[in-house]
Design a protein around this motif. Structure first.
Motif, PDB file in Angstrom:
ATOM      1  N   MET A  52      19.517 -18.622  10.434  1.00 19.88           N
ATOM      2  CA  MET A  52      19.112 -17.294  10.869  1.00 19.88           C
ATOM      3  C   MET A  52      18.178 -17.362  12.078  1.00 19.88           C
ATOM      4  SD  MET A  52      18.634 -15.364   7.178  1.00 19.88           S
ATOM      5  CE  MET A  52      18.494 -13.725   7.902  1.00 19.88           C
ATOM      6  N   LYS A  91       7.351 -17.568  13.729  1.00 21.96           N
ATOM      7  CA  LYS A  91       7.052 -16.742  14.902  1.00 21.96           C
ATOM      8  C   LYS A  91       5.580 -16.841  15.313  1.00 21.96           C
ATOM      9  CE  LYS A  91       8.918 -12.924  13.241  1.00 21.96           C
ATOM     10  NZ  LYS A  91       9.377 -11.512  13.193  1.00 21.96           N
ATOM     11  N   GLU A 108      20.620 -17.919  14.918  1.00 21.86           N
ATOM     12  CA  GLU A 108      21.438 -16.741  15.215  1.00 21.86           C
ATOM     13  C   GLU A 108      20.623 -15.634  15.866  1.00 21.86           C
ATOM     14  OE1 GLU A 108      23.063 -15.739  11.444  1.00 21.86           O
ATOM     15  OE2 GLU A 108      24.718 -17.184  11.576  1.00 21.86           O
ATOM     16  N   ARG A 109      19.385 -15.464  15.420  1.00 19.60           N
ATOM     17  CA  ARG A 109      18.533 -14.407  15.958  1.00 19.60           C
ATOM     18  C   ARG A 109      17.752 -14.860  17.192  1.00 19.60           C
ATOM     19  NH1 ARG A 109      15.823 -11.969  10.374  1.00 19.60           N
ATOM     20  NH2 ARG A 109      17.764 -11.704   9.207  1.00 19.60           N
ATOM     21  N   ARG A 110      17.871 -16.144  17.524  1.00 16.57           N
ATOM     22  CA  ARG A 110      17.182 -16.716  18.678  1.00 16.57           C
ATOM     23  C   ARG A 110      15.681 -16.412  18.625  1.00 16.57           C
ATOM     24  NH1 ARG A 110      20.590 -18.533  22.477  1.00 16.57           N
ATOM     25  NH2 ARG A 110      19.023 -18.411  24.148  1.00 16.57           N
ATOM     26  N   ILE A 111      15.126 -16.627  17.425  1.00 19.02           N
ATOM     27  CA  ILE A 111      13.705 -16.405  17.225  1.00 19.02           C
ATOM     28  C   ILE A 111      12.932 -17.592  17.774  1.00 19.02           C
ATOM     29  CG2 ILE A 111      11.877 -16.115  15.489  1.00 19.02           C
ATOM     30  CD1 ILE A 111      13.970 -14.768  13.716  1.00 19.02           C
TER      31      ILE A 111
END
Length: 245
Positions: A231, A74, A234-237
């Motif tokens: 992940m 991130k 799935e979390r579209r980070i």
């Protein structure tokens, strides 16, 4: 405003394997997960060793590395290359591991360690003498490795971290100092004391087994890679990057 791009799997994963660090970071900032996967592949073992040197538990160390990757991904756009990517990731991992440690127990106070050393009371309680009688080389190496890991686990955290980075990961003095935020002279002092505490009987096995200590390869390495990439998808980070569509 910069447009955040969702994580995306690509069909050209092999092309990332030979990329240099700046190019890999650039592709990862664009949301290309295979580029970040290569970064993880290169850094998994050293980061796991650093995390384990702090939390002293394989499972928790794996969790620390996983969470550190999330935070690093991130914040990837904030990485400017002032230090190496591995140093940057090491700092994130150390902060994550120490944060967990503070939540469950008080961190060892270095001043107390110094006092204990002066009084001669800090001794490594080796867990049984080991005699190499087994004719199977791999079994012998495994037992020696366990002896090393147990002895390293007994070091106070400040010395343990320096020892892992310098003698196991083969970081330079400057790289170790940068990773831990301490002076090079402090690195040298702590390493000297860590080696002394590991006792004379380990000297003969250091050279042949040190690079195999705390393994994090094969299935375990692939498992954490896949878990993080899944992940992230799935979390579209997305990295908060400067890249535009």
């Amino acid at each position: 405003m910069p447009i955040a791009r969702p994580i995306a799997r690509t069909e050209a994963a092999p092309v990332y394997a030979d990329m240099e660090e700046p190019e890999l970071v650039a592709h990862a900032c664009r949301g290309e997960s295979d580029a970040f996967g290569v970064i993880m592949q290169r850094c998994n073992q050293p980061l796991f060793r650093v995390a384990r040197a702090i939390v002293s538990d394989d499972s928790e160390a794996e969790d620390v590395v996983q969470e550190s990757y999330f935070k690093a991904f991130k914040a990837l756009a904030t990485f400017r290359g002032d230090s190496s990517l591995s140093t940057w990731l090491t700092r994130i991992t150390i902060n994550e591991a120490r944060g967990r440690l503070r939540s469950r127990k008080k961190t060892v106070n270095l001043a107390e360690v110094e006092v204990a050393q002066k009084e001669g009371s800090l001794v490594i309680p080796f867990r049984g003498a080991y005699v190499m009688e087994n004719p199977e080389a791999e079994v012998a190496r495994s037992q020696i490795r366990t002896l090393i890991e147990n002895a390293v686990d007994e070091l106070p955290e400040p010395f343990r971290l320096v020892f892992v980075l310098r003698d196991i990961q083969d970081y330079s003095v400057d790289e170790t100092a940068a990773s831990l935020g301490i002076k090079p002279e402090t690195v040298k002092t702590r390493l000297h004391r860590a080696r002394r505490q590991l006792r004379v009987q380990l000297n003969e096995v250091f050279s042949s087994t040190m690079q195999d200590a705390f393994p994090f390869l094969g299935e375990r390495c692939e498992r954490i890679n896949q878990r993080v990439l899944t992940m992230l998808s799935e979390r579209r980070i997305c990295p908060e990057s400067d890249f535009r569509s």
